[in-house]
Design an enzyme around this catalytic site. Structure first.
Site, PDB file in Angstrom:
ATOM      1  N   VAL A  68       0.765  -1.098   0.176  1.00 31.22           N
ATOM      2  CA  VAL A  68       0.166  -0.075  -0.060  1.00 31.22           C
ATOM      3  C   VAL A  68       0.915   1.410  -0.067  1.00 31.22           C
ATOM      4  O   VAL A  68       0.334   2.112  -0.265  1.00 31.22           O
ATOM      5  CB  VAL A  68      -0.966   0.041   1.036  1.00 31.22           C
ATOM      6  CG1 VAL A  68      -2.045  -0.935   1.140  1.00 31.22           C
ATOM      7  CG2 VAL A  68      -0.413  -0.056   2.575  1.00 31.22           C
ATOM      8  N   SER A 143      -7.617   3.180  15.558  1.00 30.27           N
ATOM      9  CA  SER A 143      -7.410   2.325  16.748  1.00 30.27           C
ATOM     10  C   SER A 143      -7.734   2.991  17.928  1.00 30.27           C
ATOM     11  O   SER A 143      -7.684   4.230  18.048  1.00 30.27           O
ATOM     12  CB  SER A 143      -5.762   1.924  16.722  1.00 30.27           C
ATOM     13  OG  SER A 143      -5.603   1.397  18.133  1.00 30.27           O
ATOM     14  N   TYR A 156       2.899   4.295  16.155  1.00 32.75           N
ATOM     15  CA  TYR A 156       1.443   3.450  15.903  1.00 32.75           C
ATOM     16  C   TYR A 156       0.365   4.549  16.169  1.00 32.75           C
ATOM     17  O   TYR A 156      -0.482   4.819  15.089  1.00 32.75           O
ATOM     18  CB  TYR A 156       1.258   2.212  16.503  1.00 32.75           C
ATOM     19  CG  TYR A 156       0.193   1.515  16.381  1.00 32.75           C
ATOM     20  CD1 TYR A 156      -0.023   0.702  14.938  1.00 32.75           C
ATOM     21  CD2 TYR A 156      -1.069   1.392  17.154  1.00 32.75           C
ATOM     22  CE1 TYR A 156      -1.055  -0.005  14.917  1.00 32.75           C
ATOM     23  CE2 TYR A 156      -2.092   0.800  16.870  1.00 32.75           C
ATOM     24  CZ  TYR A 156      -2.205   0.152  15.618  1.00 32.75           C
ATOM     25  OH  TYR A 156      -3.392  -0.624  15.432  1.00 32.75           O
ATOM     26  N   ALA A 158       0.474   7.931  16.439  1.00 30.91           N
ATOM     27  CA  ALA A 158       0.665   9.035  15.577  1.00 30.91           C
ATOM     28  C   ALA A 158       0.233   8.805  14.210  1.00 30.91           C
ATOM     29  O   ALA A 158      -0.756   9.672  13.889  1.00 30.91           O
ATOM     30  CB  ALA A 158       2.095   9.477  15.543  1.00 30.91           C
ATOM     31  N   LYS A 160      -2.028   6.629  13.438  1.00 30.60           N
ATOM     32  CA  LYS A 160      -3.420   6.331  13.644  1.00 30.60           C
ATOM     33  C   LYS A 160      -4.402   7.691  13.885  1.00 30.60           C
ATOM     34  O   LYS A 160      -5.446   7.802  13.442  1.00 30.60           O
ATOM     35  CB  LYS A 160      -3.779   5.349  14.597  1.00 30.60           C
ATOM     36  CG  LYS A 160      -3.450   3.742  14.340  1.00 30.60           C
ATOM     37  CD  LYS A 160      -4.206   3.277  13.172  1.00 30.60           C
ATOM     38  CE  LYS A 160      -3.634   1.834  12.805  1.00 30.60           C
ATOM     39  NZ  LYS A 160      -4.287   1.194  11.686  1.00 30.60           N
ATOM     40  N   ILE A 189      -8.051  -6.553  19.516  1.00 27.42           N
ATOM     41  CA  ILE A 189      -8.721  -7.701  18.648  1.00 27.42           C
ATOM     42  C   ILE A 189      -7.779  -9.066  18.491  1.00 27.42           C
ATOM     43  O   ILE A 189      -6.679  -8.761  18.188  1.00 27.42           O
ATOM     44  CB  ILE A 189      -9.162  -7.243  17.103  1.00 27.42           C
ATOM     45  CG1 ILE A 189     -10.105  -5.869  17.405  1.00 27.42           C
ATOM     46  CG2 ILE A 189      -9.866  -7.993  16.578  1.00 27.42           C
ATOM     47  CD1 ILE A 189     -11.298  -6.091  18.276  1.00 27.42           C
TER      48      ILE A 189
END
Ligand code: NAP
Length: 254
Positions: A68, A143, A156, A158, A160, A189
């Site tokens: 991506v 998140s 992570y 930052a 999100k 999850i």
């Protein structure tokens, strides 16, 4: 009798991260709701597995092995859809390091996959939806970390938080084309991303997380897929620029 607002028959969805976890569960559920699903991911074997499960269930799937962070590959894959009604931008990676030990390359990598990868997908999907005059729904994956922070979650969280900003901003810009944009901010999850090194560590961690929830359990990918379906479908027709939090009611204590 099926509730027709959730029916995606005749619609086309593009799902990143579709080879595993939440992305796979979402691709399967969107297909079960009737959508033709384009599945994108780095993991080619996982994509074949997801597409196989969709086809076994009577659905239609196409696969796009890609990274991506590669805008041109993503553009080629998205524009291969003759038209597009749903984007679920789910691909992501975890990174854990204390602020004082975080290196530039950690931040760059996580921002690249978790933010730029979502941005590129949103840009390509929205352009295609506008060009073809299709009303559409874009679902991004944030998140619970954006609300709570947490030890080691700088990069992570930052990335999100940037996804949340993208979601709200894009929603204000494309609403006039009939395109809705919403984010999902899951709690903990059970997926390969949250796997612990061994069964004992996994059980111990899950027990801690389950105790934090009024529901007394951790989440499964299907819990999040149902939120993705809700946001992708007409069931959420008056919902845009929102952050939906399927997190079992957990409020992180730190
Ligand atoms: P997962 O099972 O690890 O699935 C993530 C998928 O994304 C994997 O198939 C991975 O492929 C793929 N991917 C990673 N980098 C990519 C790239 N550059 N290009 C294309 N595909 C790439 O994780 P998950 O738990 O389902 O996570 C899905 C999303 O939910 C992520 O955005 C994550 O941040 C978010 N989320 C998860 C939780 C949780 O508790 N699990 C909570 C909140 C939010 P590889 O396996 O080959 O790397």
């Amino acid at each position: 009798m099926p509730v027709t607002a959730y029916d995606l028959t005749g619609r086309t969805a593009f799902v990143t991260g579709a080879a595993s976890g939440i992305g796979r569960a979402s691709a399967l559920l969107l297909a079960e709701a009737g959508a033709t699903v384009h599945c994108a991911d780095l993991d080619t074997a996982g994509l074949h597995e997801t597409a196989g499960q969709i086809k076994d269930g009577g659905g239609t799937a196409h696969i796009h092995p890609l990274d991506v962070t590669d805008r041109s590959d993503l553009r080629q894959a998205v524009t291969s859809c003759t038209r597009l009604n749903v984007l679920a931008a789910i691909a992501g990676i975890m990174h854990n390091s204390p602020v004082l030990e975080t290196r530039d390359e950690d931040l760059d990598r996580v921002m690249s996959v978790n933010f730029k990868g979502v941005l590129y997908a949103c840009q390509e999907a929205a352009r295609l939806m506008i060009a073809r005059g299709s009303r559409g729904s874009i679902v991004t994956m944030a998140s619970g970390a954006v609300d709570t922070g947490g030890p080691g979650l700088l990069c992570y969280g930052a990335a999100k938080a940037a996804v949340v900003q993208l979601t709200k901003t894009l929603a204000t810009e494309v609403g006039r084309y009939g395109i809705r944009v919403n984010a999902v901010a899951p709690g903990w999850i059970r997926t390969p991303m949250t796997e612990r090194p061994d069964d004992e560590a996994q059980a111990r961690y899950e027990a801690v997380m389950a105790r934090m929830s009024p529901l007394g359990r951790v989440g499964d990918p299907e819990d999040i897929a149902h939120t993705v379906l809700y946001l992708a479908s007409d069931a959420s027709s008056f919902t845009t620029g929102q952050i939906v939090r399927p997190n079992g009611g957990v409020a992180m204590p730190w």
